[in-house]
Scaffold this active site. Sequence first.
Site, mmCIF file in Angstrom:
data_model
loop_
_atom_site.group_PDB
_atom_site.id
_atom_site.type_symbol
_atom_site.label_atom_id
_atom_site.label_comp_id
_atom_site.label_asym_id
_atom_site.label_seq_id
_atom_site.Cartn_x
_atom_site.Cartn_y
_atom_site.Cartn_z
ATOM 1 N N THR A 132 54.454 64.986 38.335
ATOM 2 C CA THR A 132 53.166 65.432 37.796
ATOM 3 C C THR A 132 53.059 65.310 36.281
ATOM 4 O O THR A 132 52.007 65.623 35.722
ATOM 5 C CB THR A 132 52.862 66.887 38.205
ATOM 6 O OG1 THR A 132 53.849 67.744 37.617
ATOM 7 C CG2 THR A 132 52.847 67.037 39.711
ATOM 8 N N ASP A 139 63.673 65.499 32.718
ATOM 9 C CA ASP A 139 64.890 64.687 32.693
ATOM 10 C C ASP A 139 65.589 64.804 31.339
ATOM 11 O O ASP A 139 66.786 65.086 31.255
ATOM 12 C CB ASP A 139 64.522 63.231 33.001
ATOM 13 C CG ASP A 139 65.714 62.349 33.308
ATOM 14 O OD1 ASP A 139 66.803 62.869 33.608
ATOM 15 O OD2 ASP A 139 65.543 61.124 33.258
#
Length: 168
Positions: free
Chosen positions: A123, A34
């Site tokens: 993850t 992100d």
Amino acid sequence: MTLIAFVRGDITEEPVDAVVNAANSSLLGGGGVDGAIHRKGGPEILSACRDLRASHYGRGLPTGQAVATTAGRLPARWVVHTVGPVWRAGEDRSELLASCYRESLCVADELGAATVAFPAISTGVYGWPIDDGARIAVQTVRAASTSVTEVRFVLFDDVAYEAFTAYG
């Protein structure tokens, strides 16, 4: 049929139609994938995300859903933002993780994207075990009904690359 490829690299450098962002629900940037997408894509992505928050997603983007913005300065045309679930021992949240991949492909179809790059959603800091995350990702993309012709799983390190290629 959708071609599935595995790439060891940096998702922000992929020349695809759409890059999928493992976003947080605020859509306003964060760490990991992100943060990298927001930093490299520039202020255009943050501006588009702020517009989404002001119009449709005042409380943030719900887990498992997806929405698109410009890709700003990335080589991609669009960023598809999706919010992965936080992994919790003893609680099966795999349907939410699978939804991230399905919904991202639906958004890509709406955009007319032929090529899509995915990270290993949930993850990282969200703690999803990489082997299980890889299994869910690859199985979900294989089973999806989509017009996308190529899905690239762009994996940041050797551990993730090996986990994903085991299901390839």
